[in-house]
Design a protein around this motif. Sequence first.
Motif, PDB file in Angstrom:
ATOM      1  N   GLY A 118      16.897  26.986  43.277  1.00  0.00           N
ATOM      2  CA  GLY A 118      17.223  26.157  42.128  1.00  0.00           C
ATOM      3  C   GLY A 118      17.676  26.947  40.917  1.00  0.00           C
ATOM      4  N   ILE A 119      17.504  28.260  40.952  1.00  0.00           N
ATOM      5  CA  ILE A 119      17.950  29.118  39.853  1.00  0.00           C
ATOM      6  C   ILE A 119      19.254  29.798  40.268  1.00  0.00           C
ATOM      7  CG2 ILE A 119      17.465  31.174  38.482  1.00  0.00           C
ATOM      8  CD1 ILE A 119      15.779  28.817  37.662  1.00  0.00           C
ATOM      9  N   GLU A 120      20.301  29.600  39.482  1.00  0.00           N
ATOM     10  CA  GLU A 120      21.593  30.208  39.794  1.00  0.00           C
ATOM     11  C   GLU A 120      21.685  31.642  39.294  1.00  0.00           C
ATOM     12  OE1 GLU A 120      25.017  27.891  38.767  1.00  0.00           O
ATOM     13  OE2 GLU A 120      24.018  26.000  39.180  1.00  0.00           O
ATOM     14  N   ARG A 121      21.199  31.890  38.076  1.00  0.00           N
ATOM     15  CA  ARG A 121      21.283  33.221  37.486  1.00  0.00           C
ATOM     16  C   ARG A 121      19.948  33.613  36.848  1.00  0.00           C
ATOM     17  NH1 ARG A 121      26.590  34.589  35.805  1.00  0.00           N
ATOM     18  NH2 ARG A 121      28.034  34.008  37.477  1.00  0.00           N
ATOM     19  N   PRO A 122      19.331  34.681  37.300  1.00  0.00           N
ATOM     20  CA  PRO A 122      18.123  35.172  36.624  1.00  0.00           C
ATOM     21  C   PRO A 122      18.458  35.629  35.208  1.00  0.00           C
ATOM     22  CG  PRO A 122      18.318  36.090  38.829  1.00  0.00           C
ATOM     23  CD  PRO A 122      19.629  35.441  38.517  1.00  0.00           C
ATOM     24  N   ALA A 123      17.453  35.711  34.361  1.00  0.00           N
ATOM     25  CA  ALA A 123      17.657  36.107  32.969  1.00  0.00           C
ATOM     26  C   ALA A 123      16.661  37.190  32.565  1.00  0.00           C
ATOM     27  CB  ALA A 123      17.503  34.888  32.059  1.00  0.00           C
ATOM     28  N   LEU A 124      17.134  38.143  31.768  1.00  0.00           N
ATOM     29  CA  LEU A 124      16.267  39.175  31.216  1.00  0.00           C
ATOM     30  C   LEU A 124      15.639  38.617  29.945  1.00  0.00           C
ATOM     31  CD1 LEU A 124      15.466  42.129  31.789  1.00  0.00           C
ATOM     32  CD2 LEU A 124      17.275  42.818  30.205  1.00  0.00           C
ATOM     33  N   ALA A 125      14.306  38.644  29.872  1.00  0.00           N
ATOM     34  CA  ALA A 125      13.603  37.939  28.800  1.00  0.00           C
ATOM     35  C   ALA A 125      12.633  38.849  28.038  1.00  0.00           C
ATOM     36  CB  ALA A 125      12.849  36.749  29.375  1.00  0.00           C
ATOM     37  N   ALA A 138      13.189  35.931  24.121  1.00  0.00           N
ATOM     38  CA  ALA A 138      14.634  35.675  24.091  1.00  0.00           C
ATOM     39  C   ALA A 138      15.237  35.899  25.467  1.00  0.00           C
ATOM     40  CB  ALA A 138      15.297  36.588  23.067  1.00  0.00           C
ATOM     41  N   LEU A 139      16.048  34.951  25.914  1.00  0.00           N
ATOM     42  CA  LEU A 139      16.710  35.073  27.200  1.00  0.00           C
ATOM     43  C   LEU A 139      18.002  34.270  27.206  1.00  0.00           C
ATOM     44  CD1 LEU A 139      14.659  32.980  29.823  1.00  0.00           C
ATOM     45  CD2 LEU A 139      14.390  32.720  27.388  1.00  0.00           C
ATOM     46  N   ASP A 140      19.051  34.859  27.733  1.00  0.00           N
ATOM     47  CA  ASP A 140      19.167  36.107  28.444  1.00  0.00           C
ATOM     48  C   ASP A 140      19.629  37.187  27.474  1.00  0.00           C
ATOM     49  OD1 ASP A 140      19.626  38.044  30.441  1.00  0.00           O
ATOM     50  OD2 ASP A 140      21.586  37.233  30.908  1.00  0.00           O
ATOM     51  N   LEU A 141      19.074  38.378  27.585  1.00  0.00           N
ATOM     52  CA  LEU A 141      19.464  39.464  26.698  1.00  0.00           C
ATOM     53  C   LEU A 141      20.115  40.616  27.450  1.00  0.00           C
ATOM     54  CD1 LEU A 141      18.132  37.874  24.474  1.00  0.00           C
ATOM     55  CD2 LEU A 141      17.063  39.960  23.675  1.00  0.00           C
ATOM     56  N   GLY A 142      20.856  40.295  28.505  1.00  0.00           N
ATOM     57  CA  GLY A 142      21.631  41.348  29.137  1.00  0.00           C
ATOM     58  C   GLY A 142      21.801  41.306  30.634  1.00  0.00           C
ATOM     59  N   ALA A 143      21.161  40.373  31.319  1.00  0.00           N
ATOM     60  CA  ALA A 143      21.299  40.336  32.777  1.00  0.00           C
ATOM     61  C   ALA A 143      22.661  39.771  33.195  1.00  0.00           C
ATOM     62  CB  ALA A 143      20.184  39.498  33.396  1.00  0.00           C
ATOM     63  N   PRO A 283      10.411  40.607  31.596  1.00  0.00           N
ATOM     64  CA  PRO A 283      10.520  40.071  32.950  1.00  0.00           C
ATOM     65  C   PRO A 283      11.943  39.632  33.265  1.00  0.00           C
ATOM     66  CG  PRO A 283       9.615  38.411  31.496  1.00  0.00           C
ATOM     67  CD  PRO A 283       9.742  39.668  30.674  1.00  0.00           C
ATOM     68  N   LEU A 284      12.338  39.796  34.505  1.00  0.00           N
ATOM     69  CA  LEU A 284      13.600  39.241  34.988  1.00  0.00           C
ATOM     70  C   LEU A 284      13.254  37.892  35.593  1.00  0.00           C
ATOM     71  CD1 LEU A 284      16.638  39.758  35.405  1.00  0.00           C
ATOM     72  CD2 LEU A 284      16.077  40.745  37.631  1.00  0.00           C
ATOM     73  N   LEU A 285      13.374  36.843  34.802  1.00  0.00           N
ATOM     74  CA  LEU A 285      12.938  35.519  35.225  1.00  0.00           C
ATOM     75  C   LEU A 285      13.991  34.858  36.116  1.00  0.00           C
ATOM     76  CD1 LEU A 285      11.401  34.138  31.899  1.00  0.00           C
ATOM     77  CD2 LEU A 285      10.256  35.275  33.804  1.00  0.00           C
ATOM     78  N   GLY A 286      13.522  34.261  37.201  1.00  0.00           N
ATOM     79  CA  GLY A 286      14.420  33.578  38.121  1.00  0.00           C
ATOM     80  C   GLY A 286      14.461  34.193  39.497  1.00  0.00           C
ATOM     81  N   VAL A 287      13.881  35.387  39.656  1.00  0.00           N
ATOM     82  CA  VAL A 287      13.812  35.996  40.985  1.00  0.00           C
ATOM     83  C   VAL A 287      12.463  35.663  41.609  1.00  0.00           C
ATOM     84  CG1 VAL A 287      15.444  37.837  40.478  1.00  0.00           C
ATOM     85  CG2 VAL A 287      13.024  38.197  40.020  1.00  0.00           C
ATOM     86  N   ASN A 288      12.418  35.711  42.926  1.00  0.00           N
ATOM     87  CA  ASN A 288      11.252  35.245  43.669  1.00  0.00           C
ATOM     88  C   ASN A 288      10.174  36.324  43.788  1.00  0.00           C
ATOM     89  OD1 ASN A 288       9.800  33.302  45.062  1.00  0.00           O
ATOM     90  ND2 ASN A 288      10.627  33.931  47.048  1.00  0.00           N
ATOM     91  N   GLY A 289       9.798  36.855  42.649  1.00  0.00           N
ATOM     92  CA  GLY A 289       8.784  37.897  42.568  1.00  0.00           C
ATOM     93  C   GLY A 289       8.806  38.425  41.149  1.00  0.00           C
ATOM     94  N   LEU A 290       7.749  39.079  40.725  1.00  0.00           N
ATOM     95  CA  LEU A 290       7.683  39.570  39.360  1.00  0.00           C
ATOM     96  C   LEU A 290       8.392  40.919  39.249  1.00  0.00           C
ATOM     97  CD1 LEU A 290       6.653  39.044  36.517  1.00  0.00           C
ATOM     98  CD2 LEU A 290       4.563  40.277  37.125  1.00  0.00           C
ATOM     99  N   VAL A 291       9.528  40.919  38.546  1.00  0.00           N
ATOM    100  CA  VAL A 291      10.321  42.127  38.318  1.00  0.00           C
ATOM    101  C   VAL A 291      10.358  42.370  36.822  1.00  0.00           C
ATOM    102  CG1 VAL A 291      12.588  43.209  38.540  1.00  0.00           C
ATOM    103  CG2 VAL A 291      11.720  41.744  40.383  1.00  0.00           C
TER     104      VAL A 291
END
Length: 329
Positions: A118-125, A138-143, A283-291
Amino acid sequence: MRIAIDVMGGDNAPAAIVQGALDAAAEWRDTQLVLVGDTKRIEPLLKGQAPGNVELRHASEVVEPDEEPVKAIRRKKDSSMVIAGRLVREGEADAMISAGNTGALMTAGLLVVGRIEGIERPALAPMVPTLDNIGVLALDLGANMDAKPEHLLQYALMGSIYREKVHKMARPRVGLLNVGTEAKKGNELTKAAFDLLESAPIHFVGNVEARDVLARNCDVLVCDGFVGNIMLKAMEGTASTVFSVLKEEFTRSWLTKLAAAIMLPKLRGFKQKMDYKEHGAAPLLGVNGLVMKSHGSSDSVAVKNAVRQARIALQSNLIQSITTEISGK
């Protein structure tokens, strides 16, 4: 919990990364840290005194800062960043931390760890520091340099969940970064995103201007990665310049040196507010694990704080909460 750390990523790798990991391991004995990188370079830094909750995982390759992200991730299967991502994907680690190439980490999140359905693009937050010490997520700040209105909607949803679960904030206020506060301001992207955010199940407070962010006029700031990264770098540059000018002015004479001595505690407190090391990682929000992405210039303090942030996110079940909200699973 187990956290994989890309020891080879970042300007101060591997020494500062290893030291930060050791400091974190000493602080949180219940957390197992997996140091991923060239063991020949890591082992001398441990000085034969690695605690029981630290283990090594060898990686023969490194993703360099100037490499093209997709090519690097696809070709360097034995890089520290890829191996750390694989540990998360395969369930051998609950989270990963890297101070390496941002674009490559974004690619590793997509290609190695995988997206949340359901997530098209992860975001750096990352957290943007504010004058009240609470900060703005703040998101997205560079992904992603380019975004669609639907992406900004997903950022708003994920950002709200992050603040609710990790920061225990009830009804976080979501603002859309724009050139004015009026509803019809902005370009085609922000105009379309405004309508979507207004109808979303979030506490949307409308458009916000960059000059008001440090006063925390919202709790979650939504923007595309191009605009957001420029805002972040402008803030970092301004803070650095201000402190350089103050240092120069305060050393001009004995009188200014005396004034500096009196103001020093307050100045140190203000500098600490604006210091990325205090926030550790984004966090890189939107990926299926904590990055978690640490600043490229992270020192040992920043690495330890990144581990702290990862622990809080894991204890808050952040990824599962986002997955449930977005995909309904």
